[in-house]
Design an enzyme around this catalytic site. Structure first.
Site, PDB file in Angstrom:
ATOM      1  N   ASN A   1      -3.628  -4.450  -1.302  1.00  0.00           N
ATOM      2  CA  ASN A   1      -2.935  -3.532  -1.688  1.00  0.00           C
ATOM      3  C   ASN A   1      -1.369  -3.893  -1.533  1.00  0.00           C
ATOM      4  OD1 ASN A   1      -1.837  -0.876  -2.078  1.00  0.00           O
ATOM      5  ND2 ASN A   1      -2.961   0.218  -0.519  1.00  0.00           N
ATOM      6  N   TRP A   2      -0.637  -3.889  -2.523  1.00  0.00           N
ATOM      7  CA  TRP A   2       0.751  -4.192  -2.562  1.00  0.00           C
ATOM      8  C   TRP A   2       1.390  -2.868  -2.070  1.00  0.00           C
ATOM      9  CZ3 TRP A   2       2.264  -8.533  -6.559  1.00  0.00           C
ATOM     10  CH2 TRP A   2       1.308  -9.777  -6.273  1.00  0.00           C
ATOM     11  N   LYS A   3       0.779  -1.821  -2.549  1.00  0.00           N
ATOM     12  CA  LYS A   3       1.719  -0.643  -2.392  1.00  0.00           C
ATOM     13  C   LYS A   3       2.847  -0.843  -3.364  1.00  0.00           C
ATOM     14  CE  LYS A   3      -0.380   0.436   2.034  1.00  0.00           C
ATOM     15  NZ  LYS A   3      -0.354   1.047   3.111  1.00  0.00           N
TER      16      LYS A   3
ATOM     17  N   HIS B   1      -6.609   6.946  -1.778  1.00  0.00           N
ATOM     18  CA  HIS B   1      -5.823   6.350  -0.654  1.00  0.00           C
ATOM     19  C   HIS B   1      -5.018   7.514   0.093  1.00  0.00           C
ATOM     20  CE1 HIS B   1      -2.850   4.034   1.725  1.00  0.00           C
ATOM     21  NE2 HIS B   1      -4.004   3.113   1.415  1.00  0.00           N
TER      22      HIS B   1
ATOM     23  N   GLU C   1      -2.308   7.644   1.374  1.00  0.00           N
ATOM     24  CA  GLU C   1      -1.123   7.989   0.834  1.00  0.00           C
ATOM     25  C   GLU C   1      -1.003   8.750  -0.259  1.00  0.00           C
ATOM     26  OE1 GLU C   1       0.299   3.730   1.070  1.00  0.00           O
ATOM     27  OE2 GLU C   1       0.151   3.849   3.160  1.00  0.00           O
TER      28      GLU C   1
ATOM     29  N   GLY D   1      -0.667   0.977   8.619  1.00  0.00           N
ATOM     30  CA  GLY D   1       0.482   0.407   8.781  1.00  0.00           C
ATOM     31  C   GLY D   1       1.224   0.733  10.250  1.00  0.00           C
TER      32      GLY D   1
ATOM     33  N   GLY E   1      -3.037  -4.184   3.277  1.00  0.00           N
ATOM     34  CA  GLY E   1      -1.873  -3.375   2.886  1.00  0.00           C
ATOM     35  C   GLY E   1      -0.850  -4.443   3.362  1.00  0.00           C
ATOM     36  N   GLY E   2       0.153  -4.339   4.256  1.00  0.00           N
ATOM     37  CA  GLY E   2       1.319  -4.788   4.711  1.00  0.00           C
ATOM     38  C   GLY E   2       0.951  -6.442   4.831  1.00  0.00           C
TER      39      GLY E   2
HETATM   40  P1  PGA Z   1      -2.230  -1.742   6.085  1.00  0.00           P
HETATM   41  O1  PGA Z   1      -2.465  -0.977   4.977  1.00  0.00           O
HETATM   42  O2  PGA Z   1      -2.777  -3.092   6.021  1.00  0.00           O
HETATM   43  O3  PGA Z   1      -0.671  -1.828   6.092  1.00  0.00           O
HETATM   44  O4  PGA Z   1      -2.296  -1.001   7.568  1.00  0.00           O
HETATM   45  C1  PGA Z   1      -3.649  -0.651   4.526  1.00  0.00           C
HETATM   46  C2  PGA Z   1      -3.957   0.261   3.410  1.00  0.00           C
HETATM   47  O5  PGA Z   1      -3.169   1.353   3.242  1.00  0.00           O
HETATM   48  O6  PGA Z   1      -4.763   0.075   2.490  1.00  0.00           O
END
Ligand code: PGA
Length: 245
Positions: free
Chosen positions: A8-10, A93, A95, A167, A228-229
């Site tokens: 998930n590159w966001k 998600h 977010e 995160g 994510g990160g």
């Molecule tokens: P993260 O994010 O690996 O940066 O904690 C995971 C996600 O939001 O899917």
């Protein structure tokens, strides 16, 4: 069932050149890995720019709307994703729930519309710090999957992502993850059947990195990870994929 590792590159990276470089490095690094399903979820704007050489790699989106087309400024439909060779979509998600006020009801509409369009859904759930976990999981799953037929569960992966772990560098413990995954399967069993619960793909997400990824797959009771990160570094992400082989 193959393990699924989702990137998930966001809202990253900020230009197409970097997006292509990241994609190409990942594609190169995972090309000989057949036993893991790798899904890359870039921002919408890059979705059509990648050249696939490898069938173990799939494209995902980070969001979707629930209508097929029409006057919905700024939105992208499930059909548009399908027509752009996108196979997976992340829905629910934390977010999106937090910054865009997405409710379980909206998430439910998005899930149903995505399934109708033939997309595979990565359905994210998880409690905030201090919330009663089981209560939250029951509500998110029951409302999120309301009206979803049992046969469609094979096209849904449930991603357990405790919000406090996303995160933050504070990944959820292996035992706690395994317990949450067992609770999720119990909830699915109540709503559907034991067979469907046993066969459901459940992922973990929240501060996954190459140092902890293998442990989740081995002892966390999960069928994959949502990253994510750490998915923004090709080297790190490839290590995570390899840890799930
Ligand atoms: P993260 O994010 O690996 O940066 O904690 C995971 C996600 O939001 O899917």
């Amino acid at each position: 069932m193959k393990n699924i590792i989702v990137a998930n590159w966001k809202m990253n990276p900020v230009n197409q050149k970097e997006a292509l470089a990241l994609f190409n490095s990942v594609q190169d690094g995972v090309k000989d890995i057949d036993s893991v399903k790798v899904v890359i979820c870039p921002p919408f704007i890059y979705v059509s720019s990648f050249k696939f050489q490898d069938s173990s790699l799939s494209l995902g989106a980070q969001n979707v709307f629930y209508k097929e087309s029409g006057a919905f400024t700024g939105e992208i439909s499930p059909l548009m994703l399908k027509n752009s060779k996108v196979d997976y979509v992340i829905v629910g998600h934390s977010e999106r729930r937090k910054y865009f006020n997405e409710t379980n009801e909206l998430i439910n509409q998005k899930i149903k519309a995505s399934l109708t369009a033939g997309l595979k859904v990565i359905f994210c759930i998880g409690e905030n710090e201090g919330e009663e976990k089981l209560e939250v999981l029951v509500k998110q799953i029951t409302e999120g999957l309301s009206g979803v037929e049992e046969k469609d569960l094979e096209n849904i992966s449930v991603a357990y992502e405790p919000v406090w772990a996303i995160g933050t560098g504070k990944n959820c413990g292996i035992k706690e993850t395994a317990d949450a995954v067992a609770s999720i399967r119990k909830i699915i069993e109540k709503l559907y059947s034991k067979n469907t619960a046993d066969n459901l793909a459940v992922l973990y997400g929240g501060s996954v990195k190459s140092e902890n990824s293998g442990e989740y797959v081995k002892n966390g009771g999960v069928n994959g990870l949502l990253v994510g990160g750490a998915s923004l570094s090709a080297e790190e992400f490839i290590k995570i994929v390899k840890s799930a082989e």
